[in-house]
Each structure stands twice: as C-alpha cells, then as structure tokens.
Motif scaffolding. Structure first.
Motif, mmCIF file in Angstrom:
data_model
loop_
_atom_site.group_PDB
_atom_site.id
_atom_site.type_symbol
_atom_site.label_atom_id
_atom_site.label_comp_id
_atom_site.label_asym_id
_atom_site.label_seq_id
_atom_site.Cartn_x
_atom_site.Cartn_y
_atom_site.Cartn_z
ATOM 1 N N SER A 101 0.790 -1.276 0.207
ATOM 2 C CA SER A 101 -0.039 -0.121 0.170
ATOM 3 C C SER A 101 0.752 1.314 -0.059
ATOM 4 C CB SER A 101 -0.613 -0.103 1.332
ATOM 5 O OG SER A 101 -0.157 0.155 2.337
ATOM 6 N N LEU A 102 0.035 2.408 -0.228
ATOM 7 C CA LEU A 102 0.745 3.895 -0.066
ATOM 8 C C LEU A 102 1.419 3.878 1.316
ATOM 9 C CD1 LEU A 102 1.271 6.660 -1.016
ATOM 10 C CD2 LEU A 102 -1.085 7.071 -0.333
ATOM 11 N N PHE A 105 4.797 2.023 1.278
ATOM 12 C CA PHE A 105 5.633 2.846 0.647
ATOM 13 C C PHE A 105 6.146 4.016 1.407
ATOM 14 C CE2 PHE A 105 6.545 5.887 -3.018
ATOM 15 C CZ PHE A 105 7.519 5.139 -3.558
ATOM 16 N N ILE A 106 5.280 4.836 1.960
ATOM 17 C CA ILE A 106 5.785 5.838 2.779
ATOM 18 C C ILE A 106 6.819 5.509 3.902
ATOM 19 C CG2 ILE A 106 5.015 7.583 4.360
ATOM 20 C CD1 ILE A 106 2.475 7.958 2.738
ATOM 21 N N SER A 107 6.525 4.390 4.467
ATOM 22 C CA SER A 107 7.158 3.758 5.568
ATOM 23 C C SER A 107 8.659 3.290 5.095
ATOM 24 C CB SER A 107 6.375 2.712 6.485
ATOM 25 O OG SER A 107 7.193 1.816 7.150
ATOM 26 N N GLY A 108 8.455 2.458 3.903
ATOM 27 C CA GLY A 108 9.712 2.030 3.703
ATOM 28 C C GLY A 108 10.825 2.705 2.747
ATOM 29 N N VAL A 109 10.148 3.638 2.012
ATOM 30 C CA VAL A 109 10.768 4.261 0.828
ATOM 31 C C VAL A 109 10.601 5.885 1.174
ATOM 32 C CG1 VAL A 109 10.957 4.829 -1.426
ATOM 33 C CG2 VAL A 109 10.058 2.620 -0.878
ATOM 34 N N LEU A 110 9.912 6.466 1.274
ATOM 35 C CA LEU A 110 9.708 8.016 1.597
ATOM 36 C C LEU A 110 10.252 8.528 2.743
ATOM 37 C CD1 LEU A 110 6.404 8.815 -0.227
ATOM 38 C CD2 LEU A 110 8.708 8.639 -1.259
ATOM 39 N N GLU A 111 10.373 7.828 3.634
ATOM 40 C CA GLU A 111 10.753 8.387 4.880
ATOM 41 C C GLU A 111 12.194 8.348 5.333
ATOM 42 O OE1 GLU A 111 9.252 10.396 7.327
ATOM 43 O OE2 GLU A 111 7.627 10.432 6.102
#
Length: 176
Positions: A101-102, A105-111
């Motif tokens: 999920s989004l 993605f935020i947890s694993g990539v964007l942060e």
C-alpha cells in the motif's frame, strides 16, 4: 508558506470561536491531512477541539506522539480509522510493481529509513501505548457490522475511507 496558511486558519477559527463561544470545532484529515492537523495542533495555544478524526493517517508515529499524545488537553476525542495489516498489504499501490500500500511505501521508501513507523499502519501501533489512552480510539477496517456506532469502517483501499458508507456513518455519529 505552510506556516502562514496554518496560522491563517487558526486565526480565523479563533475569531469564529470568540464570536460564538458555543461553537464546536472538529478536524478531519485523510492520509497526509493527519500531518497537517498535527502541525496545526502543535501551533495552537487557545482553541479546544471536540473531535479529531484521522482516516488512513500517513503521519509518522513519533510526530503523532510528540504532538497529539502530549497535547491531549486541546481535544476531547481522537479517532483513527485505518486498515488492518492484512487489508493494508493487499492494497497494491502499483499493480505488479509495488504490491503493498501507499502507507507501506511511505514507511519503507519515502521516510528515508527502513520501516519508519507510520500511524496508519497497524504493525506500527499495535504494540504502542497510545492504544491504552481513553481519548484515542483506533478502529481497524474492515469491521463489518461489528462495533459500536461511530466505530465502524469497511474501507479496503487507502482512498476508500472518505467514501465508505460505514466510515461516513461513523463520522456522522461522532459529529452529532
């Protein structure tokens, strides 16, 4: 410019509250809207909010705790509607390319760190002490018809919380 917009909104809310002391102020934020609400609460010194509602919040857990858990005196109730981990994992962001999920993605990539704790991820909050807090209620979707009024949601995709009938009815129940 975000600070200016936030300060403008807070000033207008304070003006309204000063004109009508009985005015109830409720805040609802979906996804990144939870971050904006946290920052708004962080800046506010006078207003008291009745309900704060987060839908699939993309806010970091550490930010949430440092603001919303620490400043509980500025709100009466905080309700978080988000998917259980099983449904979250099935909510593919990009078919066959990024199959989580989004929020994953935020947890694993964007942060910028591996596996950042995000408020909307059940795996991030299931062992945290915020669950024991009486002012903060977390509702994991899907609930089916189980749960009390104001505590039902059946969204199974990140974008569904704002149009899921059960979630809308729960929000309406809280606001009435």
């Amino acid at each position: 410019s975000q600070d200016k917009v936030g300060r403008y909104i807070l000033n207008k809310l304070n003006e309204l509250k000063n004109k009508n002391h009985e005015l109830e102020i409720n805040l609802i934020g979906h996804s990144a809207g939870s971050i904006a609400i946290c920052r708004l609460i962080e800046q506010e010194k006078k207003l008291k909010f009745n309900n704060i509602i987060f839908l699939a919040p993309a806010c970091r857990l550490d930010i949430f705790k440092s603001i919303m858990v620490e400043k509980q005196d500025v709100y009466e109730h905080l309700r978080i509607f988000t998917m259980n981990d099983e449904k979250e994992k099935k909510d593919e962001l990009v078919n066959k390319i990024y199959t989580y999920s989004l929020l994953y993605f935020i947890s694993g990539v964007l942060e910028g760190e591996d596996d950042a704790k995000i408020l909307g991820l059940q795996r991030s909050i299931k062992t945290d002490h915020i669950i024991a807090n009486k002012k903060i209620k977390i509702v994991y979707s899907p609930t089916g018809n189980n749960g009390m009024d104001g505590e039902r949601t059946n969204a199974t995709k990140h974008g569904d919380f704002d149009n899921d009938k059960s979630t809308i009815e729960s929000i309406q129940k809280m606001l009435n």
